[in-house]
Scaffold this active site. Structure first.
Site, PDB file in Angstrom:
ATOM      1  N   SER A 124       0.842  -1.182   0.000  1.00  0.00           N
ATOM      2  CA  SER A 124       0.000   0.000   0.000  1.00  0.00           C
ATOM      3  C   SER A 124       0.886   1.245   0.000  1.00  0.00           C
ATOM      4  CB  SER A 124      -0.872  -0.022   1.242  1.00  0.00           C
ATOM      5  OG  SER A 124      -1.661   1.122   1.262  1.00  0.00           O
ATOM      6  N   GLY A 125       0.597   2.154  -0.893  1.00  0.00           N
ATOM      7  CA  GLY A 125       1.357   3.402  -0.955  1.00  0.00           C
ATOM      8  C   GLY A 125       2.589   3.317  -1.835  1.00  0.00           C
ATOM      9  N   THR A 129      -1.696   2.394  -7.878  1.00  0.00           N
ATOM     10  CA  THR A 129      -2.839   3.054  -8.496  1.00  0.00           C
ATOM     11  C   THR A 129      -2.370   4.191  -9.404  1.00  0.00           C
ATOM     12  OG1 THR A 129      -4.128   2.460  -6.576  1.00  0.00           O
ATOM     13  CG2 THR A 129      -5.034   4.150  -7.997  1.00  0.00           C
ATOM     14  N   ASN A 174      -1.013   5.657   3.113  1.00  0.00           N
ATOM     15  CA  ASN A 174      -1.333   6.285   1.847  1.00  0.00           C
ATOM     16  C   ASN A 174      -2.592   7.117   2.021  1.00  0.00           C
ATOM     17  OD1 ASN A 174      -1.994   6.930  -0.779  1.00  0.00           O
ATOM     18  ND2 ASN A 174      -1.819   4.835  -1.564  1.00  0.00           N
ATOM     19  N   SER A 177      -5.463   5.513  -0.391  1.00  0.00           N
ATOM     20  CA  SER A 177      -5.213   4.079  -0.509  1.00  0.00           C
ATOM     21  C   SER A 177      -6.439   3.368  -1.079  1.00  0.00           C
ATOM     22  CB  SER A 177      -4.887   3.529   0.870  1.00  0.00           C
ATOM     23  OG  SER A 177      -4.635   2.157   0.780  1.00  0.00           O
ATOM     24  N   SER A 178      -6.190   2.554  -2.110  1.00  0.00           N
ATOM     25  CA  SER A 178      -7.312   1.791  -2.666  1.00  0.00           C
ATOM     26  C   SER A 178      -7.616   0.666  -1.694  1.00  0.00           C
ATOM     27  CB  SER A 178      -6.946   1.191  -4.019  1.00  0.00           C
ATOM     28  OG  SER A 178      -5.966   1.964  -4.658  1.00  0.00           O
ATOM     29  N   GLY A 398      -0.506  -5.522  -2.437  1.00  0.00           N
ATOM     30  CA  GLY A 398       0.516  -6.535  -2.232  1.00  0.00           C
ATOM     31  C   GLY A 398       0.387  -7.137  -0.850  1.00  0.00           C
ATOM     32  N   GLU A 400       0.357  -7.978   2.883  1.00  0.00           N
ATOM     33  CA  GLU A 400       0.075  -7.105   4.020  1.00  0.00           C
ATOM     34  C   GLU A 400       0.327  -7.872   5.311  1.00  0.00           C
ATOM     35  OE1 GLU A 400      -3.101  -3.613   3.039  1.00  0.00           O
ATOM     36  OE2 GLU A 400      -3.849  -5.418   4.008  1.00  0.00           O
TER      37      GLU A 400
HETATM   38  N1  LIG Z   1       4.914   8.022  -9.988  1.00  0.00           N
HETATM   39  C1  LIG Z   1       4.596   8.808  -8.949  1.00  0.00           C
HETATM   40  N2  LIG Z   1       4.977  10.101  -8.970  1.00  0.00           N
HETATM   41  C2  LIG Z   1       4.679  10.905  -7.965  1.00  0.00           C
HETATM   42  N3  LIG Z   1       3.995  10.521  -6.871  1.00  0.00           N
HETATM   43  C3  LIG Z   1       3.574   9.244  -6.788  1.00  0.00           C
HETATM   44  C4  LIG Z   1       3.859   8.328  -7.833  1.00  0.00           C
HETATM   45  N4  LIG Z   1       3.346   7.154  -7.485  1.00  0.00           N
HETATM   46  C5  LIG Z   1       2.755   7.338  -6.292  1.00  0.00           C
HETATM   47  N5  LIG Z   1       2.891   8.597  -5.855  1.00  0.00           N
HETATM   48  C6  LIG Z   1       2.415   9.171  -4.601  1.00  0.00           C
HETATM   49  O1  LIG Z   1       2.195   8.139  -3.696  1.00  0.00           O
HETATM   50  C7  LIG Z   1       0.844   8.096  -3.290  1.00  0.00           C
HETATM   51  C8  LIG Z   1       0.397   6.680  -3.178  1.00  0.00           C
HETATM   52  O2  LIG Z   1       0.337   6.082  -4.445  1.00  0.00           O
HETATM   53  P1  LIG Z   1      -0.774   5.014  -4.829  1.00  0.00           P
HETATM   54  O3  LIG Z   1      -0.642   4.748  -6.260  1.00  0.00           O
HETATM   55  O4  LIG Z   1      -2.102   5.446  -4.349  1.00  0.00           O
HETATM   56  O5  LIG Z   1      -0.272   3.777  -4.008  1.00  0.00           O
HETATM   57  P2  LIG Z   1      -0.909   2.323  -3.962  1.00  0.00           P
HETATM   58  O6  LIG Z   1      -2.002   2.282  -4.970  1.00  0.00           O
HETATM   59  O7  LIG Z   1       0.221   1.429  -4.290  1.00  0.00           O
HETATM   60  O8  LIG Z   1      -1.360   2.162  -2.595  1.00  0.00           O
HETATM   61  C9  LIG Z   1       0.089   8.853  -4.352  1.00  0.00           C
HETATM   62  O9  LIG Z   1      -1.043   9.455  -3.814  1.00  0.00           O
HETATM   63  C10 LIG Z   1       1.101   9.875  -4.779  1.00  0.00           C
HETATM   64  O10 LIG Z   1       1.098  10.975  -3.913  1.00  0.00           O
HETATM   65 MG   LIG Z   2      -3.891   1.940  -4.697  1.00  0.00          MG
END
Ligand SMILES: Nc1ncnc2c1ncn2[C@@H]1O[C@H](COP(=O)(O)OP(=O)(O)O)[C@@H](O)[C@H]1O
Ligand SMILES: [Mg+2]
Length: 1025
Positions: A124-125, A129, A174, A177-178, A398, A400
């Site tokens: 997560s984070g 996404t 996050n 977070s999804s 992934g 957890e």
């Molecule tokens: N490629 C990226 N460039 C800039 N910031 C990112 C990038 N990927 C993620 N982030 C930052 O990290 C945060 C978490 O990413 P996210 O995709 O929601 O994580 P996950 O889906 O893996 O939990 C986003 O809200 C954003 O602020």
């Molecule tokens: Mg996500």
């Protein structure tokens, strides 16, 4: 702009490297982990990640797998220009990027007509996404679209904010977070335009609806509605604009988050719902559900007079019945009583705790089903029936691990276990297939097969899920403890399963009495056993369209109990795996660099943990098992052909032969490489690095060769080389710096030049110094490069004012030089000729008409051949005849013409007729010579008539008058005694008597007697004077 950075070579050597504007990124470390010399070292792996991360290079490949490290800040590498840069570019030609994966996948789909999927995984984070959104944006921007398709494209894009509002929440890790797993198919038509989509959702974290850990929030939508909803809308829903008022929203004590703007997000969501095609009533129903959850949360229970549980918050109940469209008393009963399905319509009252649990369960169920409905609704709006190619995007959480891990974590980790298995299987499979296709023997790879763990969970009858089902479905109350005992009975002894009772010593302490531990491929996780109850029956009578669609009456009325959540999940997971298996996979592995959501911080321990959980080392091992590096022949040859005379500059034969020639020349050992059908396989990175080093060494020489005539080509080639570059090298850094310096210098010079030009007419001053010097320099250089070719070449460059005088001197010197050189080269024969010609010019130039025609005709030694009479020669004695010529002599009286020969010796001339000396003219006696200015051949030799020996003046005509006169004048030293008369020549006939020859110009030569006894000569005039 160019960036400068570091590059770590195979042996950890650090080179400075440059990247062109196109990649716009310098890089640190290797951009592909397969090029790590020490590929089994986790430390080297992490160090490579760290270095790159330090240079803001968040992407690195493991073969075709993209590893991405969350930068936690906008790197400005996602612009449209970036997208364009990655379009149609070969994977390895340009620095790693999510767009490279997107583009590669897209092109594979189009060219190979095989469905693709991109699997994005990570904690997560970690940026999953974001990655999936970037991919979607890439397609939305770069794929062709028509008007109709643009609607679909917009819906695809807009589905994100809606799903995120309902499925994402702020967590500790996050802020967005999804809380559900998502698999999305994007469908493309034959032109490659997006024409539809389909979303599958997994495992919404429903527990969040009723409870949040400290520092976390409920799903965004609740806060968005309260912040952004219009006042009358809120009133209709019975809500207040204050999240603090709702129990379900404040469990984590942070309804507000600085990074989130709920109000503007609400606007986005509302707009998105419209774009996707939600009707007003549907939106209303959806909001009713959201509101009802909040009212449920605020529903309180108390104890009635008879000790029975009753609802104490009537107002909420009223709103609930209105919002859910359910009869009030029925709802009240549902919240406080339990239906005993086994005994028909009979109900039993619930205890206080049971009532609270039932309320929460209802809230979760309502929300969960509404979410499912939402996804279905979006799917309707994206639906496309017809043939299409598909790219699937899987964004699923992934591994957890928490302090307490519930059933939800179990499902998530099980899912990851399955995906890992798929990953290993497919990676190995594709490796194997590639070897096979290339005709290279496959060498078995050692790896950890996690099938044993998957089986532990899902095997029929003896797997974890089967046991869980059995326990839930058996009559009577399912109990957590009996379930645990059953697990111990069945799974005890399995290497990956441990409980408190089964464990010994140290492990026993680490596993609680109500826990079991699974040893996943990624690590050990303890799970708590707890059951779940939900009274769902009441909702089935709902008027709310969404709810009645979600809850089917049969579900509660049929005797057959529904599948357990675990089985449902197992089945949906099996379906997912099936979907993924039918496609060609690409992988994006996301890593989070720190827990603080901070940019620029790289927490090694945390990263190491993820590298392990993601199985990246395992992945690298599989990928590197055989050959580290492989490239298509043409690419390999193109890059390294300059290293072998046989392949440089072009290889004409078969590519494979070219590569064979090349590597033989480079001295590759047999075990270092294999030649496949279309590719070369290189086993060790070192071999490649050595080759690359050789290329580095060769490059300056190459550059020099190409420089002069191929500059343009070279720039292009260089650009390609840079794009091609897998490994960057030191000289390039130097060279580019030098180039930048040169460019700066050039700009400086141009500036000086322009300024100088403006001031060019001024006295020498600092402004024009450079320009004037340049002018002088270029004048001199022009002279040096282009001096006059011969004495006759009168071209001379125009000097700058300051060099006018010098230029004149130079010109003179140059002429003198050329003349001197000319003279030195001249032959004696020619010299004589020239001397005579000079005399001729002194006498005749501009004086006599026939002179110009005479110039190119060479003077000859004698005009008479062997016809000299020997007798004559003898008579002349020692005076050797130097020149002879046939002439016509005219008598002084009567002008009778007689043929004679005129012979010249060094001291006299004689006229000879048939071997008889007729007249001798001593040079000393020769007074002068007269000729006309016309083209005739007359000449008069004036001889003093007092002298008895000499007869008087002699009138002669000759075809070679210029030659004869020149020779005579020279030998007699009478150069200054040649008269050229315009119209008549007087001559002495006898003592005191004179005669005259008149000359006139006419069409042709004519000699006649004129009046007064004159001789009249008419001659053509050639050069009008
Ligand atoms: N490629 C990226 N460039 C800039 N910031 C990112 C990038 N990927 C993620 N982030 C930052 O990290 C945060 C978490 O990413 P996210 O995709 O929601 O994580 P996950 O889906 O893996 O939990 C986003 O809200 C954003 O602020
Ligand atoms: Mg996500």
């Amino acid at each position: 702009s160019e960036y400068q950075g570091l590059h770590v070579g195979g042996e950890g050597r650090v080179h400075r490297v440059m990247e062109s504007t196109l990649t716009a990124r310098d890089r640190v470390g290797v951009q592909d982990f397969v090029l790590l010399e020490n590929y089994t070292s986790e430390a080297a792996f992490i160090e490579n990640l760290r270095r790159r991360f330090g240079e803001k290079l968040i992407y690195t490949y493991i073969g075709s797998v993209l590893v991405s490290v969350n930068p936690y800040k906008d790197l400005e590498i996602y612009s449209k220009a970036h997208m364009e840069r990655y379009r149609g570019v070969s994977f390895y030609e340009i620095s790693p990027h999510i767009y490279a994966v997107s583009d590669n996948t897209y092109r594979a789909m189009r060219t190979e007509r095989r469905d693709q999927c991109i699997l994005i995984s990570g904690e997560s984070g970690a940026g999953k996404t974001e990655a999936s959104k970037k991919i979607l944006q890439y397609y939305a921007t770069t794929c062709p679209v028509t008007d109709h398709m643009s609607t679909i494209r917009d819906r695809l894009l807009q589905s994100n904010p809606v799903l995120e509002a309902f499925g994402n929440a702020k967590t500790l890790r996050n802020d967005n977070s999804s809380r559900f797993g998502k698999y999305m198919d994007v469908q493309f038509d034959f032109r490659g335009a997006p024409i539809g989509g389909h979303i599958l959702n997994y495992l919404l974290e429903k527990s969040r609806v009723v409870h949040q850990n400290h520092g976390e929030r409920n799903f965004h939508i609740f806060y968005q509605l309260l912040e952004g909803g219009e006042q009358d809308q809120l009133s209709k829903l019975g809500l207040e604009r204050n999240a603090q008022k709702y129990h379900y929203l404040v469990k984590g004590c942070c309804p507000r988050v600085s990074s989130i703007n709920d109000k503007s997000d609400w606007k986005t969501v509302r707009k998105a719902l419209t774009v996707i095609g939600f009707h007003e009533e549907e939106v209303e129903d959806l909001l009713n559900i959201i509101a009802s959850v909040l009212h449920l949360g605020n529903t309180q229970f108390g104890e009635g007079e008879d000790g029975e549980t009753q609802i104490t918050t009537e107002s909420h109940l009223t709103y609930l019945s209105k919002l859910l469209g359910v009869d009030g008393p029925a709802l009240r009963e549902a919240l406080t009583h339990k239906k005993l399905t086994a005994k028909g319509e009979e109900v039993s009252p619930l205890s206080f705790e049971q009532a609270v649990a039932a309320r929460d369960a209802l809230a979760k169920a309502v929300y969960g089903r509404a979410f499912t409905w939402l996804v279905a609704k979006i799917n309707q709006s994206l639906a496309f029936k017809g043939s299409s190619s598909v790219i699937g995007l899987l964004d699923i959480y992934g591994f957890e691990v928490f302090q307490h891990n519930s059933f939800e974590q179990f499902c998530i980790n099980y899912c990851n276990e399955k995906l890992q298995q798929l990953f290993i299987k497919l990676t190995l499979k594709s490796e194997q297939e590639e070897y096979e296709a290339e005709g290279i023997t496959w060498e078995p790879v050692k790896y950890f097969d996690n099938k044993i763990i998957c089986d532990l969970v899902e095997e029929k009858h003896k797997g974890f899920i089967s046991i869980l089902d059995e326990e839930c479905l058996r009559p009577g109350e399912p109990s957590d403890i009996s379930f645990l005992e059953k697990l111990e009975d069945t799974l005890g002894g399995h290497a990956h399963f441990v409980t408190h009772k089964l464990a010994n010593g140290k492990t026993r302490k680490a596993v609680g009495r109500e826990e079991f531990r699974l040893i996943h491929y990624a690590g050990e996780v303890n799970y708590t056993v707890n059951g779940e109850l939900a009274n769902q029956s009441v909702i089935c009578q709902s008027d709310n369209q969404i709810l009645s669609q979600c809850f089917h009456r049969e579900e509660v009325t049929t005797q057959k109990r529904p599948e357990t959540a675990a089985t449902q999940f197992k089945n949906s997971l099996a379906k997912l795996i099936e979907i993924l298996m039918s496609k060609e996979p690409s992988y994006v592995r996301c890593i989070k660099p720190n827990d603080a959501k901070q940019s620029g911080r790289f927490d090694e321990a945390l990263v190491r943990h993820q590298v392990k959980y993601l199985g990246l080392m395992e992945n690298l091992r599989v990928r590197r098992a055989g050959f580290a590096y492989r490239r298509r022949y043409e690419a390999f040859l193109q890059r390294y052909k300059s290293l072998c005379p046989g392949t440089w500059p072009n290889w004409q034969g078969r590519l494979a032969d070219g590569v064979a020639t090349l590597v033989q020349h480079l001295g590759y050992k047999a075990e270092e490489y294999k030649l496949g059908k279309t590719k070369i396989f290189i086993r060790f990175p070192k071999t490649l690095f050595t080759t690359e080093d050789a290329l580095e060494a060769r490059r300056p020489a190459l550059a020099l060769t190409l420089q002069t005539s191929w500059r343009g080509y070279r720039e292009r080639a260089k650009y390609h080389r840079i794009r091609n570059a897998v490994i960057q090298s030191a000289w390039r850094g130097m060279k580019s710096r030098r180039k930048a310096r040169r460019r700066r210098h050039a700009a400086e010079i141009i500036r000086k030049f322009i300024k100088g030009f403006i001031y060019r007419h001024y006295e020498r001053c600092p402004e024009n110094e450079y320009f004037l010097d340049h002018q002088r320099f270029s004048f001199l250089m022009t002279l040096v490069r282009n001096p006059p070719k011969s004495v006759l070449d009168k071209s001379w460059p125009v000097p700058p004012p300051s060099l006018t005088e010098a230029s004149e001197h130079l010109c003179r010197l140059c002429m003198q030089n050329m003349m001197r050189a000319y003279c030195r080269r001249i032959q004696p024969e020619w010299k004589k000729q020239m001397e005579q010609k000079v005399v001729a010019s002194q006498i005749f130039q501009d004086q006599k008409d026939s002179y110009p025609q005479s110039v190119p005709k060479l003077f000859v030694a004698s005009r008479l051949g062997r016809e000299f009479n020997l007798k004559v020669i003898q008579t002349l004695g020692n005076d050797k005849v130097k020149y002879g010529v046939a002439v016509t002599k005219y008598d002084r009286r009567g002008y009778k013409a007689r043929p004679r020969q005129l012979l010249l010796t060094s001291s006299f001339a004689v006229l000879v007729a048939e071997a008889k000396l007729k007249q001798r003219i001593d040079y000393t006696a020769l007074r002068s010579i007269s000729v006309s200015s016309l083209t005739d051949g007359f000449m008069v030799l004036h001889v003093p008539s007092e002298d008895n020996k000499q007869k008087s003046d002699v009138v002669l005509q000759c075809d070679h008058v210029i030659e004869v006169v020149t020779k005579l004048a020279t030998m007699a030293d009478k150069k200054n005694k040649v008269n050229i008369s315009q119209d008549s020549i007087k001559f002495a006939v006898a003592r005191g008597k004179e005669a005259v020859i008149d000359f006139t110009s006419g069409p042709e030569l004519k000699v006649a007697k004129g009046k007064k006894g004159h001789l009249l000569v008419t001659a053509p005039q050639l050069n009008p004077r």
